[in-house]
Design a protein around this motif. Structure first.
Motif, PDB file in Angstrom:
ATOM      1  N   PRO A 136       0.837  -1.214   0.000  1.00 46.77           N
ATOM      2  CA  PRO A 136       0.000   0.000   0.000  1.00 46.77           C
ATOM      3  C   PRO A 136       0.865   1.255   0.000  1.00 46.77           C
ATOM      4  O   PRO A 136       1.926   1.297   0.624  1.00 46.77           O
ATOM      5  CB  PRO A 136      -0.811  -0.123   1.305  1.00 46.77           C
ATOM      6  N   LEU A 160      -3.547   4.277  -1.933  1.00 41.19           N
ATOM      7  CA  LEU A 160      -4.451   4.784  -0.911  1.00 41.19           C
ATOM      8  C   LEU A 160      -4.523   6.291  -1.058  1.00 41.19           C
ATOM      9  O   LEU A 160      -3.497   6.949  -1.226  1.00 41.19           O
ATOM     10  CB  LEU A 160      -3.959   4.412   0.495  1.00 41.19           C
ATOM     11  N   PHE A 172      -6.557   7.478   3.490  1.00 43.19           N
ATOM     12  CA  PHE A 172      -5.549   6.425   3.313  1.00 43.19           C
ATOM     13  C   PHE A 172      -6.004   5.093   3.909  1.00 43.19           C
ATOM     14  O   PHE A 172      -5.217   4.353   4.478  1.00 43.19           O
ATOM     15  CB  PHE A 172      -4.218   6.838   3.955  1.00 43.19           C
ATOM     16  N   LEU A 174      -6.873   1.377   4.011  1.00 45.99           N
ATOM     17  CA  LEU A 174      -6.621   0.139   3.277  1.00 45.99           C
ATOM     18  C   LEU A 174      -7.840  -0.768   3.363  1.00 45.99           C
ATOM     19  O   LEU A 174      -8.525  -0.810   4.388  1.00 45.99           O
ATOM     20  CB  LEU A 174      -5.403  -0.576   3.862  1.00 45.99           C
ATOM     21  N   LYS A 178      -9.281  -2.871  -2.323  1.00 44.87           N
ATOM     22  CA  LYS A 178      -8.160  -2.224  -3.004  1.00 44.87           C
ATOM     23  C   LYS A 178      -7.043  -3.223  -3.304  1.00 44.87           C
ATOM     24  O   LYS A 178      -6.391  -3.142  -4.349  1.00 44.87           O
ATOM     25  CB  LYS A 178      -7.641  -1.067  -2.150  1.00 44.87           C
TER      26      LYS A 178
END
Length: 397
Positions: A136, A160, A172, A174, A178
């Motif tokens: 990420p 993110l 941001f 997670l 995603k």
């Protein structure tokens, strides 16, 4: 070409590499800021060193004479995996502080000279050249050279965004959605993903992954047969009133592919000691790592002294950790308040040695001249900005 030059093609590739960390630190080393002698120099906001507790560490080492009872056998060749007594103490230490459901096995621990070395060794052991890993963004930029220089392994970003989408409760954020999107895109491009790298507590955001999200990420990796490399080097640097969940405390769906790393650099303010550990249950992975461990070993006397330190639970629990967390909290608040006074937004963080700030609308030359007074009062703290890896398609500050 190797035939025409002094180094191989591989050596030339390594020599050409210019990472975001090395570039920034080279500039700083050549033109260091000094309030009196070099006020126009480079101010280092990118080196994550915990300088808050040097007095506590110095006192402990002085009280123990730098470590007592150094025996002659400690100056001989030793187990490349790490001396047995140290691995036993590390296993007990992590069982307690990572809240593992049962005692960790010392045979599952490999000792190396820093988490960078562990990343580099894993890049050679878990990947083939050209393979990739999911990570990420934003993330600690040092992962890139750690994985690339030895292994020729590259990142596939999981972007993110600073702007929250529908259903998200904070920037941001997670999610498995995603991760799946990044995995699908890589598959469509013919990119082979071998692992997921997670940093928890996060660097640079300073937030902490909730327990359920960690479980979801492990399930995602299990579905796709991915290794999970979990960097928890800031595990004990949590200063906010929030629960931290270590991957070692969870019921892991695929324990043979879970690889946990931690070191003394951040939590114990010992960047120069260069000692870190990897915990993995995978015997095949450990066997391969041990072939590389002699290139990345730690001196036996250092391992012995650190065994004494982490066995001193009264000092850790009653003196070091409470003081460290209090000083981290106070330093963080001073920096956040100073930035807020300049109109600079800061992402809320709970752990680590840095803040994630939005400087996009700031006249850097004017504001840093004024802000230096706040930094100068806390010369042992840093705002970590300069070594963060971001991606072009994410709206990151």
């Amino acid at each position: 070409m190797a035939a025409d030059g002094y180094v191989s093609r591989r050596g030339a590739r390594i020599g050409r590499y210019q990472g975001i960390l090395s570039q920034g630190f080279t500039m700083y080393g050549k033109d260091r800021f000094d309030e009196r002698s070099n006020p126009q120099g480079v101010l280092n906001l990118g080196t994550s060193e915990n300088k808050l507790c040097f007095d506590l560490i110095e006192e402990w080492f002085n009280r123990h004479n730098g470590g007592s009872n150094i025996a002659p056998h400690m100056f001989q060749y030793s187990d490349v995996q790490g001396i047995e007594s140290f691995r036993h103490e590390i296993a007990k230490f992590l069982t307690d502080y990572a809240r593992a459901p049962k005692a960790l096995n010392p045979e599952h621990i490999v000792v190396m000279n820093g988490c960078c070395s562990i990343f580099a060794a894993l890049s050679a052991v878990l990947f083939d050249p050209g393979d990739c890993y999911l990570i990420p963004t934003p993330y600690f930029g040092g992962v890139n050279p750690d994985m690339w220089l030895y292994g020729e392994v590259q990142a596939v970003h999981v972007p993110l965004d600073s702007k929250m989408s529908d259903g998200e409760s904070f920037p941001f954020q997670l999610s498995v959605k995603k991760l799946e999107a990044a995995m699908q895109k890589a598959n469509e491009q013919g990119i082979r993903i071998r692992a997921l790298i997670l940093i928890n507590p996060h660097n640079p955001l300073g937030d902490i992954y909730p327990e359920q999200l960690l479980k979801d990420c492990l399930d995602f990796a299990h579905r796709h047969k991915l290794h999970v490399i979990m960097d928890e080097i800031y595990m004990l640097s949590v200063y906010d009133d929030i629960n931290f969940t270590s991957v070692l405390s969870l019921n892991q769906p695929d324990p043979e592919r879970i690889h946990f790393m931690w070191g003394f650099s951040k939590d114990f303010a010992m960047c120069g000691i260069r000692v870190a550990i990897l915990h993995t249950r995978n015997k095949e992975v450990r066997s391969a790592l041990n072939q590389l461990a002699s290139f990345h070993g730690c001196p036996v006397p250092i391992q012995f002294v650190l065994s004494q330190l982490i066995a001193d639970r009264e000092w850790i629990d009653k003196i070091f950790l409470p003081t460290s967390r209090q000083r981290l909290r106070e330093a963080h608040q001073i920096i956040v308040d100073g930035l807020a006074a300049l109109g600079i937004p800061v992402f809320r963080s709970s752990a680590g040695l840095f803040v994630w700030a939005d400087f996009r609308k700031v006249n850097m030359k004017i504001y840093f001249t004024n802000f230096w007074m706040s930094l100068n009062m806390l010369s042992w703290t840093r705002i970590r900005i300069g070594d963060i890896q971001t991606v072009q398609d994410a709206s990151n500050p």
